[in-house]
Design an enzyme around this catalytic site. Structure first.
Site, PDB file in Angstrom:
ATOM      1  N   LYS A 120      30.830 -65.752 -48.458  1.00 14.76           N
ATOM      2  CA  LYS A 120      30.028 -66.320 -48.820  1.00 14.76           C
ATOM      3  C   LYS A 120      28.717 -65.744 -49.934  1.00 14.76           C
ATOM      4  CE  LYS A 120      32.270 -69.049 -46.349  1.00 14.76           C
ATOM      5  NZ  LYS A 120      32.993 -70.451 -47.139  1.00 14.76           N
ATOM      6  N   GLU A 203      19.074 -64.538 -45.139  1.00 16.79           N
ATOM      7  CA  GLU A 203      18.302 -65.964 -46.410  1.00 16.79           C
ATOM      8  C   GLU A 203      17.454 -66.428 -45.383  1.00 16.79           C
ATOM      9  OE1 GLU A 203      20.741 -68.856 -46.911  1.00 16.79           O
ATOM     10  OE2 GLU A 203      23.090 -68.165 -46.872  1.00 16.79           O
ATOM     11  N   HIS A 238      27.973 -78.020 -36.035  1.00 13.98           N
ATOM     12  CA  HIS A 238      28.502 -78.366 -36.887  1.00 13.98           C
ATOM     13  C   HIS A 238      30.249 -79.202 -36.867  1.00 13.98           C
ATOM     14  CE1 HIS A 238      25.757 -74.739 -37.981  1.00 13.98           C
ATOM     15  NE2 HIS A 238      26.143 -74.656 -36.793  1.00 13.98           N
ATOM     16  N   ARG A 294      38.704 -78.153 -50.205  1.00 17.51           N
ATOM     17  CA  ARG A 294      40.000 -78.908 -49.396  1.00 17.51           C
ATOM     18  C   ARG A 294      39.132 -80.341 -49.722  1.00 17.51           C
ATOM     19  NH1 ARG A 294      36.466 -76.775 -45.639  1.00 17.51           N
ATOM     20  NH2 ARG A 294      35.747 -78.906 -44.191  1.00 17.51           N
TER      21      ARG A 294
HETATM   22  C1  MV4 Z   1      20.978 -72.941 -43.401  1.00 15.99           C
HETATM   23  C2  MV4 Z   1      20.539 -73.578 -42.353  1.00 15.99           C
HETATM   24  C3  MV4 Z   1      18.900 -72.964 -42.838  1.00 15.99           C
HETATM   25  N1  MV4 Z   1      18.378 -72.097 -43.507  1.00 15.99           N
HETATM   26  N2  MV4 Z   1      20.535 -71.822 -43.967  1.00 15.99           N
HETATM   27  C4  MV4 Z   1      25.523 -73.634 -40.913  1.00 15.99           C
HETATM   28  C5  MV4 Z   1      26.713 -73.960 -41.300  1.00 15.99           C
HETATM   29  C6  MV4 Z   1      26.643 -73.352 -42.641  1.00 15.99           C
HETATM   30  N3  MV4 Z   1      27.560 -73.564 -43.632  1.00 15.99           N
HETATM   31  C7  MV4 Z   1      24.999 -72.853 -42.958  1.00 15.99           C
HETATM   32  N4  MV4 Z   1      24.418 -73.305 -41.978  1.00 15.99           N
HETATM   33  C8  MV4 Z   1      23.337 -72.871 -42.330  1.00 15.99           C
HETATM   34  N5  MV4 Z   1      22.471 -72.887 -42.978  1.00 15.99           N
HETATM   35  C9  MV4 Z   1      19.447 -71.384 -44.109  1.00 15.99           C
HETATM   36  N6  MV4 Z   1      19.443 -70.766 -45.434  1.00 15.99           N
HETATM   37  C10 MV4 Z   1      21.011 -73.747 -41.789  1.00 15.99           C
HETATM   38  C11 MV4 Z   1      22.279 -74.120 -41.450  1.00 15.99           C
HETATM   39  C12 MV4 Z   1      22.777 -75.124 -40.434  1.00 15.99           C
HETATM   40  C13 MV4 Z   1      23.610 -76.275 -41.189  1.00 15.99           C
HETATM   41  C14 MV4 Z   1      23.709 -76.427 -42.659  1.00 15.99           C
HETATM   42  C15 MV4 Z   1      24.594 -77.883 -42.933  1.00 15.99           C
HETATM   43  C16 MV4 Z   1      25.130 -78.508 -41.814  1.00 15.99           C
HETATM   44  C17 MV4 Z   1      24.640 -78.400 -40.369  1.00 15.99           C
HETATM   45  C18 MV4 Z   1      23.711 -77.066 -40.148  1.00 15.99           C
HETATM   46  C19 MV4 Z   1      23.256 -76.578 -38.406  1.00 15.99           C
HETATM   47  C20 MV4 Z   1      22.210 -76.167 -38.212  1.00 15.99           C
HETATM   48  C21 MV4 Z   1      22.148 -75.147 -39.301  1.00 15.99           C
END
Ligand code: MV4
Length: 489
Positions: A120, A203, A238, A294
């Site tokens: 990442k 972050e 998620h 994917r």
């Molecule tokens: C974040 C965020 C808020 N701020 N990054 C969770 C899964 C991963 N793909 C990245 N995620 C997140 N990163 C920052 N800087 C909130 C999430 C997140 C989230 C992102 C996408 C879909 C669902 C989520 C559920 C909770 C938190």
């Protein structure tokens, strides 16, 4: 397209995605090979294929994760290519590498692109270097003082993330400096055990974002195009529950900018084949999160609004053919919604409810598509994820798509396991959903959906005579009358 394509493709997956891939193959005149575990001896995906091979016990580690066994099987049966589906081995760089060593084509991205996106931190750095917006963040963190300094510069709240893998595993939100060291320690431990890599970073935390992703596809001749966004905010732990396109928050200008950003990220990674670039979206701004290397579960909504068959394009570009369209040719029509029908009980914390499916009638009619690997009499094994069907609807606009979704859910007969069908009914009648007010916290912010769901639990589908208790009683009375008639005569 047909002439240069493969003659035979092995599908290294199960359930609905194996069937989806084989449908594309059969339309292209390609012979299909399925693999199945002990738990899937009678599964539809195994019967759908032209030939099916048993690969091991029910546990994924003994069957669908048997990389070498599956690659060898492809060679033995004369398959020229393997489609990995999603999950299982689909994002392991060792899979395309083993395919290459065996002279079999992998229908997916190159190992190097998977590796670049698998880290990442590397993916973020690559994206940022190519002008793709990322949230303010740190490098890999080594000691507590360095972490505290980085977090102070970024400003609280921050989110601690593992570099080794995505999907939310191990992530910790930190509101104040006093809680940072413990969060880093916890994230590091989770990262080590889940991904074998303890590297973590921080972050700036975006509080209630939407989750919006862009579908891309690239050929081996340098053409990279995007197919617009999918709004995937409605998820729980998620796991996405319902997805739609277009996003209620995305304007044509935002779509163009997000699309161009996604294409830049894919180009930077040397990406080939279908992939998804994930963003978080808040107050009109978007930030790169990660790339899913994917085909995704929710790809059908993009197919419905663009008219592009993503699996056929995947097969064509893997065979070395150019994409069948250019960016200027992509046009979006109407609105599509996907509802994941899982064998889970929403009333009991969405715990899996793997059972035999005793009754099943699929909804149909205008604008309705079902992608499934299950049917009447199917067993839903406890060993795999609980998705039993995807209900996809397409309408001229969002209002028509929602009306169609509700109509189709009312038609759906699926008895045996508890399912998410009534929960989807509750989402679709919720005021915030109908207003397009979506965030990644939608499900936790709407606990009342579980109560609203109850009215749909005893709703009877008009599509199945035997499901209505009045009909059951009438049928029993009719049988009794015949029996007593016979006894008298
Ligand atoms: C974040 C965020 C808020 N701020 N990054 C969770 C899964 C991963 N793909 C990245 N995620 C997140 N990163 C920052 N800087 C909130 C999430 C997140 C989230 C992102 C996408 C879909 C669902 C989520 C559920 C909770 C938190």
């Amino acid at each position: 397209m047909k002439a240069k394509l493969f003659k035979k493709v092995l599908v290294a997956n199960r359930g609905e995605i194996a069937v989806r891939v084989m449908r594309a193959c059969h339309e292209l005149g390609i012979t299909t090979v399925a693999v199945y575990s002990d738990a899937d001896r009678n599964a539809i995906h195994a019967r759908y294929a032209d030939e099916a091979h048993h690969i091991g016990a029910a546990a994924p580690a003994h069957s669908y994760l048997q990389l070498e066994k599956i690659v060898k099987l492809a060679g033995d049966v004369g398959a020229q290519a393997i489609h990995p589906g999603y999950g299982f081995l689909s994002e392991r760089p060792e899979f395309p590498e083993a395919c290459q060593a065996a002279g079999v084509v992998f229908i997916g991205p190159p190992a190097a692109a998977m590796r670049a996106m698998g880290s990442k931190l590397e993916a973020r750095a690559l994206a940022a270097a190519h002008g793709v917006p990322v949230t303010p963040g740190s490098e890999a963190l080594d000691d507590p003082d360095e972490a505290a300094r980085a977090a102070r510069v970024i400003g609280f709240p921050v989110i601690v993330k593992p570099s080794g893998g995505g999907g939310g595993i191990g992530m910790k939100v930190v509101e104040r400096e006093a809680d940072l060291a413990a969060a880093i320690e916890s994230c590091r431990n989770a990262a080590r055990s889940a991904f074998g890599d303890p590297t973590v970073y921080v972050e700036k935390y975006v509080r209630k974002p939407r989750h919006i992703e862009i579908q891309v596809i690239a050929d081996q001749h340098g053409s990279v195009v995007h197919l617009g966004e999918r709004e995937c905010s409605i998820q729980r732990r998620h796991q996405k529950i319902l997805e739609e396109t277009p996003s209620p928050a995305v304007t044509p200008d935002i779509r163009r900018r997000m699309g161009e950003a996604a294409v830049s990220a894919a180009r930077a990674a040397g990406y080939v084949n279908a992939g998804t670039v994930e963003f978080i979206f808040s107050e009109g701004d978007f930030y790169f999160l990660e790339v899913n290397a994917r085909l995704q579960v929710e790809h059908p909504i993009t197919e419905e609004v663009t008219g592009v068959d993503l699996v056929k394009e995947q097969i064509a570009v893997a065979a070395g053919l150019p994409l069948s369209f250019r960016q200027e040719d992509v046009a979006w029509k109407g609105h599509a919604i996907e509802m994941r029908i899982n064998a889970e009980d929403p009333a009991r914390g969405f715990i899996p409810n793997p059972r035999r499916i005793t009754r099943w009638v699929s909804p149909s009619g205008p604008g309705v598509r079902i992608d499934s690997g299950f049917g009447p009499g199917s067993d839903v094994p406890p060993n795999y994820d609980s998705l039993v069907a995807k209900l996809i609807v397409h309408g001229a606009d969002r209002a028509e798509a929602i009306a169609r979704a509700r109509r189709a859910l009312r038609e759906f007969v699926l008895a045996g396991p508890a399912t998410t069908i009534p929960y989807h009914q509750a989402i679709l009648e919720s005021g915030d959903f109908r207003a397009g007010n979506l965030t990644t916290r939608f499900i936790e912010d709407h606990p009342e959906l579980l109560d609203a769901m109850r009215q749909f639990l005893d709703q009877v589908s008009p599509m199945e005579y035997g499901a209505d208790p009045r009909h059951v009683a009438a049928a029993a009375a009719a049988v009794a009358a015949v029996v007593s008639q016979q006894q008298r005569s």
